[in-house]
Structures are given as C-alpha cells and as structure tokens.
Design a protein around this motif. Structure first.
Motif, PDB file in Angstrom:
ATOM      1  N   VAL A  54      -6.256  -6.986   0.946  1.00 32.01           N
ATOM      2  CA  VAL A  54      -6.978  -6.616  -0.278  1.00 32.01           C
ATOM      3  C   VAL A  54      -7.528  -5.210  -0.081  1.00 32.01           C
ATOM      4  O   VAL A  54      -8.044  -4.873   0.977  1.00 32.01           O
ATOM      5  CB  VAL A  54      -8.110  -7.614  -0.609  1.00 32.01           C
ATOM      6  CG1 VAL A  54      -7.532  -8.972  -0.983  1.00 32.01           C
ATOM      7  CG2 VAL A  54      -9.081  -7.772   0.554  1.00 32.01           C
ATOM      8  N   VAL A  55      -7.391  -4.387  -1.117  1.00 29.70           N
ATOM      9  CA  VAL A  55      -7.792  -2.988  -0.986  1.00 29.70           C
ATOM     10  C   VAL A  55      -8.455  -2.518  -2.266  1.00 29.70           C
ATOM     11  O   VAL A  55      -8.019  -2.846  -3.366  1.00 29.70           O
ATOM     12  CB  VAL A  55      -6.567  -2.099  -0.631  1.00 29.70           C
ATOM     13  CG1 VAL A  55      -5.446  -2.256  -1.637  1.00 29.70           C
ATOM     14  CG2 VAL A  55      -6.972  -0.641  -0.501  1.00 29.70           C
ATOM     15  N   ALA A  56      -9.536  -1.772  -2.086  1.00 30.03           N
ATOM     16  CA  ALA A  56     -10.225  -1.111  -3.200  1.00 30.03           C
ATOM     17  C   ALA A  56     -10.152   0.388  -2.919  1.00 30.03           C
ATOM     18  O   ALA A  56     -11.037   0.954  -2.273  1.00 30.03           O
ATOM     19  CB  ALA A  56     -11.672  -1.582  -3.302  1.00 30.03           C
ATOM     20  N   PRO A  57      -9.090   1.056  -3.365  1.00 26.51           N
ATOM     21  CA  PRO A  57      -8.863   2.449  -2.967  1.00 26.51           C
ATOM     22  C   PRO A  57      -9.961   3.407  -3.415  1.00 26.51           C
ATOM     23  O   PRO A  57     -10.272   4.367  -2.696  1.00 26.51           O
ATOM     24  CB  PRO A  57      -7.510   2.795  -3.610  1.00 26.51           C
ATOM     25  CG  PRO A  57      -7.277   1.750  -4.646  1.00 26.51           C
ATOM     26  CD  PRO A  57      -7.981   0.522  -4.189  1.00 26.51           C
ATOM     27  N   ASP A  58     -10.551   3.188  -4.598  1.00 27.87           N
ATOM     28  CA  ASP A  58     -11.605   4.086  -5.065  1.00 27.87           C
ATOM     29  C   ASP A  58     -12.836   4.031  -4.167  1.00 27.87           C
ATOM     30  O   ASP A  58     -13.596   5.003  -4.076  1.00 27.87           O
ATOM     31  CB  ASP A  58     -11.988   3.738  -6.506  1.00 27.87           C
ATOM     32  CG  ASP A  58     -10.872   4.045  -7.490  1.00 27.87           C
ATOM     33  OD1 ASP A  58      -9.965   4.832  -7.126  1.00 27.87           O
ATOM     34  OD2 ASP A  58     -10.884   3.494  -8.608  1.00 27.87           O
ATOM     35  N   ARG A  59     -13.038   2.888  -3.509  1.00 27.31           N
ATOM     36  CA  ARG A  59     -14.165   2.728  -2.587  1.00 27.31           C
ATOM     37  C   ARG A  59     -13.750   2.975  -1.134  1.00 27.31           C
ATOM     38  O   ARG A  59     -14.585   2.876  -0.229  1.00 27.31           O
ATOM     39  CB  ARG A  59     -14.743   1.320  -2.712  1.00 27.31           C
ATOM     40  CG  ARG A  59     -15.360   1.013  -4.072  1.00 27.31           C
ATOM     41  CD  ARG A  59     -15.754  -0.457  -4.161  1.00 27.31           C
ATOM     42  NE  ARG A  59     -16.364  -0.758  -5.440  1.00 27.31           N
ATOM     43  CZ  ARG A  59     -17.659  -1.086  -5.598  1.00 27.31           C
ATOM     44  NH1 ARG A  59     -18.454  -1.126  -4.547  1.00 27.31           N
ATOM     45  NH2 ARG A  59     -18.134  -1.357  -6.795  1.00 27.31           N
ATOM     46  N   GLU A  60     -12.457   3.216  -0.927  1.00 29.20           N
ATOM     47  CA  GLU A  60     -11.909   3.405   0.412  1.00 29.20           C
ATOM     48  C   GLU A  60     -12.235   2.207   1.304  1.00 29.20           C
ATOM     49  O   GLU A  60     -12.684   2.341   2.450  1.00 29.20           O
ATOM     50  CB  GLU A  60     -12.396   4.707   1.044  1.00 29.20           C
ATOM     51  CG  GLU A  60     -11.956   5.943   0.283  1.00 29.20           C
ATOM     52  CD  GLU A  60     -12.293   7.246   0.979  1.00 29.20           C
ATOM     53  OE1 GLU A  60     -13.026   7.204   1.992  1.00 29.20           O
ATOM     54  OE2 GLU A  60     -11.815   8.295   0.518  1.00 29.20           O
ATOM     55  N   GLU A  61     -11.977   1.013   0.759  1.00 29.64           N
ATOM     56  CA  GLU A  61     -12.221  -0.227   1.486  1.00 29.64           C
ATOM     57  C   GLU A  61     -10.937  -1.045   1.542  1.00 29.64           C
ATOM     58  O   GLU A  61     -10.194  -1.113   0.550  1.00 29.64           O
ATOM     59  CB  GLU A  61     -13.319  -1.060   0.812  1.00 29.64           C
ATOM     60  CG  GLU A  61     -14.679  -0.394   0.802  1.00 29.64           C
ATOM     61  CD  GLU A  61     -15.718  -1.242   0.099  1.00 29.64           C
ATOM     62  OE1 GLU A  61     -15.342  -2.272  -0.510  1.00 29.64           O
ATOM     63  OE2 GLU A  61     -16.912  -0.886   0.146  1.00 29.64           O
ATOM     64  N   LEU A  62     -10.696  -1.668   2.673  1.00 32.38           N
ATOM     65  CA  LEU A  62      -9.506  -2.506   2.848  1.00 32.38           C
ATOM     66  C   LEU A  62      -9.812  -3.588   3.870  1.00 32.38           C
ATOM     67  O   LEU A  62     -10.470  -3.339   4.882  1.00 32.38           O
ATOM     68  CB  LEU A  62      -8.319  -1.670   3.309  1.00 32.38           C
ATOM     69  CG  LEU A  62      -6.973  -2.399   3.470  1.00 32.38           C
ATOM     70  CD1 LEU A  62      -5.810  -1.458   3.145  1.00 32.38           C
ATOM     71  CD2 LEU A  62      -6.799  -2.953   4.892  1.00 32.38           C
ATOM     72  N   VAL A  63      -9.330  -4.805   3.589  1.00 35.44           N
ATOM     73  CA  VAL A  63      -9.431  -5.920   4.521  1.00 35.44           C
ATOM     74  C   VAL A  63      -8.060  -6.584   4.596  1.00 35.44           C
ATOM     75  O   VAL A  63      -7.398  -6.771   3.571  1.00 35.44           O
ATOM     76  CB  VAL A  63     -10.490  -6.950   4.087  1.00 35.44           C
ATOM     77  CG1 VAL A  63     -10.615  -8.051   5.140  1.00 35.44           C
ATOM     78  CG2 VAL A  63     -11.835  -6.280   3.863  1.00 35.44           C
ATOM     79  N   ALA A  64      -7.634  -6.931   5.803  1.00 42.64           N
ATOM     80  CA  ALA A  64      -6.343  -7.597   5.999  1.00 42.64           C
ATOM     81  C   ALA A  64      -6.480  -8.618   7.109  1.00 42.64           C
ATOM     82  O   ALA A  64      -7.341  -8.493   7.989  1.00 42.64           O
ATOM     83  CB  ALA A  64      -5.260  -6.570   6.354  1.00 42.64           C
ATOM     84  N   ASN A  65      -5.630  -9.643   7.078  1.00 43.52           N
ATOM     85  CA  ASN A  65      -5.612 -10.552   8.214  1.00 43.52           C
ATOM     86  C   ASN A  65      -4.997  -9.843   9.414  1.00 43.52           C
ATOM     87  O   ASN A  65      -4.326  -8.819   9.289  1.00 43.52           O
ATOM     88  CB  ASN A  65      -4.868 -11.855   7.886  1.00 43.52           C
ATOM     89  CG  ASN A  65      -3.409 -11.648   7.597  1.00 43.52           C
ATOM     90  OD1 ASN A  65      -3.046 -11.109   6.551  1.00 43.52           O
ATOM     91  ND2 ASN A  65      -2.543 -12.060   8.516  1.00 43.52           N
ATOM     92  N   GLU A  66      -5.212 -10.397  10.577  1.00 45.59           N
ATOM     93  CA  GLU A  66      -4.908  -9.699  11.829  1.00 45.59           C
ATOM     94  C   GLU A  66      -3.453  -9.267  11.951  1.00 45.59           C
ATOM     95  O   GLU A  66      -3.162  -8.195  12.488  1.00 45.59           O
ATOM     96  CB  GLU A  66      -5.277 -10.602  13.012  1.00 45.59           C
ATOM     97  CG  GLU A  66      -5.058  -9.956  14.359  1.00 45.59           C
ATOM     98  CD  GLU A  66      -5.491 -10.858  15.507  1.00 45.59           C
ATOM     99  OE1 GLU A  66      -5.401 -10.419  16.672  1.00 45.59           O
ATOM    100  OE2 GLU A  66      -5.907 -12.011  15.226  1.00 45.59           O
ATOM    101  N   ASN A  67      -2.519 -10.061  11.450  1.00 42.64           N
ATOM    102  CA  ASN A  67      -1.104  -9.767  11.662  1.00 42.64           C
ATOM    103  C   ASN A  67      -0.464  -8.916  10.570  1.00 42.64           C
ATOM    104  O   ASN A  67       0.733  -8.653  10.627  1.00 42.64           O
ATOM    105  CB  ASN A  67      -0.325 -11.076  11.793  1.00 42.64           C
ATOM    106  CG  ASN A  67      -0.644 -11.794  13.094  1.00 42.64           C
ATOM    107  OD1 ASN A  67      -1.040 -11.168  14.073  1.00 42.64           O
ATOM    108  ND2 ASN A  67      -0.495 -13.105  13.102  1.00 42.64           N
ATOM    109  N   ALA A  68      -1.232  -8.482   9.595  1.00 43.92           N
ATOM    110  CA  ALA A  68      -0.673  -7.676   8.491  1.00 43.92           C
ATOM    111  C   ALA A  68      -0.633  -6.207   8.901  1.00 43.92           C
ATOM    112  O   ALA A  68      -1.438  -5.382   8.459  1.00 43.92           O
ATOM    113  CB  ALA A  68      -1.510  -7.878   7.225  1.00 43.92           C
ATOM    114  N   ASP A  69       0.347  -5.850   9.731  1.00 43.96           N
ATOM    115  CA  ASP A  69       0.420  -4.488  10.258  1.00 43.96           C
ATOM    116  C   ASP A  69       0.679  -3.440   9.185  1.00 43.96           C
ATOM    117  O   ASP A  69       0.322  -2.271   9.355  1.00 43.96           O
ATOM    118  CB  ASP A  69       1.514  -4.401  11.325  1.00 43.96           C
ATOM    119  CG  ASP A  69       1.164  -5.194  12.569  1.00 43.96           C
ATOM    120  OD1 ASP A  69      -0.015  -5.170  12.964  1.00 43.96           O
ATOM    121  OD2 ASP A  69       2.057  -5.844  13.146  1.00 43.96           O
TER     122      ASP A  69
END
Length: 218
Positions: free
Chosen positions: A175-190
C-alpha cells in the motif's frame, strides 16, 4: 484444495542460475504503454526492464491501472551447461490499482483474488517444473490508515502445492500513499522498491530483479 498446505517461511533450495535467451527483446524494443497517471507512469519506467506491462487490465471483475508479468527460468547443470538436470520456473503477476481509500475490505478482495487466480491453470500451472508464482497487489491511495499499515506489515500468505512437490504460490500486499511519501509492504514484496519514487534505487545494491532472484534462491 486437499493437496495444498499453507505455511509461512522460506523453502530451502539448492543453488540455481538464471538462464537468459538471445531472443528476449530489450526493454527499449518492447511496447510500453503510457499512463495518464504521472505516478504510475514513473513507476512503470522502473518496472519495464524486468516486467512485461499492460495498461487497464480487467481481472475477475477488478480493473487494475497497471498489470505486470515477470517470468524467470532456472536450471541445474552437471559439468556443462548442455547437460541440464532440472528446470524450474518462477513467475510474478503484479497488479496496481488506484483506490479512493484503504480498508480491510480492499485487502480481503486482493487476497481472495490471489487464491482464485492460483486455482486457474491459465495463471498457475502446477507441475514438477514449477517453483514459485507470486501474486502481488499494490494499492495506491491518498493515505494509509494505521490498521491497514499494521495488517500489511504483518501479512504472510504462502501456499504449498502438493506439499511442495509442485512448488508454491505466494500473495503479497503493498500500500502506498505517494503524495505523503508513505509505503508499507509485507516482508517478501521486493518490488516495493520500485514504488518509492522519493528514494533513489542504489546502483551498488541488487536491482529489483536481483532481489527477487535472490529471495527465490535462483
């Protein structure tokens, strides 16, 4: 799915090498779409070297802004490359979707769709040569709620096929919020590195393809 077993963690494997083909077109020779979405268009510039990309792909009632497919083939050799003992295939299907908001229902749809596609032989053909298939879903949103952030960070979904004899498939969430420069991913999502446009990809570090190949132990 009586012959399938889910578990977390990695599957240990022997050393493998990536085999290329002379007929594989260079990224500049491929037809890469243009996206009206500036953020997705810039992300596609990072992805196009390793993925075949499509625009506005409809899958099982969901429409995705970007769809990408990557296929890797690894071989074991005995003494000489001409003597091949085994061949394994690893694939990734990448789905990117713009959403107005993020919630558990959005994530549930992605997870359910991943399992649905894994049961379809047009997307995953389980056999002795299949090593891994990944279904990676990326939601681009205005913001990331705390509960979604926690769930994605802790997410892990891997399913063994025929107790591992036919490899496994895995579902990844980003999940990414580009305008806020925030991103979260599970560990294996390279692949998440390609979506951090505010961060430079370090050239001395392994590229996206290298990270995926290393994690799949190719």
């Amino acid at each position: 799915m009586s012959d399938r077993e889910r578990r977390g963690g990695d599957i240990a494997g022997s050393e493998r090498s990536i085999e290329g083909t002379e007929s594989e077109p260079e990224p500049s020779e491929r037809s890469v779409p243009d996206w009206d979405d500036e953020y997705v268009d810039r992300v596609s510039d990072r992805l196009m070297h390793n993925y075949d990309l499509e625009k506005d792909r409809a899958v099982a009632g969901e429409r995705f802004t970007l769809y990408g497919e990557m296929n890797l083939v690894s071989q074991k050799h005995f003494l000489h490359p001409a003597i091949s003992l085994a061949e394994h295939e690893s694939n990734e299907h990448l789905f990117v979707q713009r959403v107005d908001r993020l919630d558990d229902e959005t994530l549930d749809r992605y997870v359910d769709l991943g399992h649905e596609l894994a049961d379809d032989e047009e997307w995953l053909e389980p056999d002795e040569e299949h090593f891994a298939t990944e279904f990676t879903f990326v939601a681009v949103a205005p913001s990331i709620p705390d509960d979604v952030r926690r769930r994605v960070a802790d997410f892990s979904e891997r399913t063994l096929l025929k107790y591992g004899y036919h490899g496994h498939y895995e579902i990844n969430l980003v999940v990414v919020a580009p305008d806020r420069e925030e991103l979260v991913a599970n560990e294996n999502a390279d692949v998440e590195a390609a979506f951090r446009l505010w961060d430079e990809i370090e050239r001395e570090e392994p590229g996206i393809l290298g990270l995926i190949a290393r994690r799949l132990q190719l």
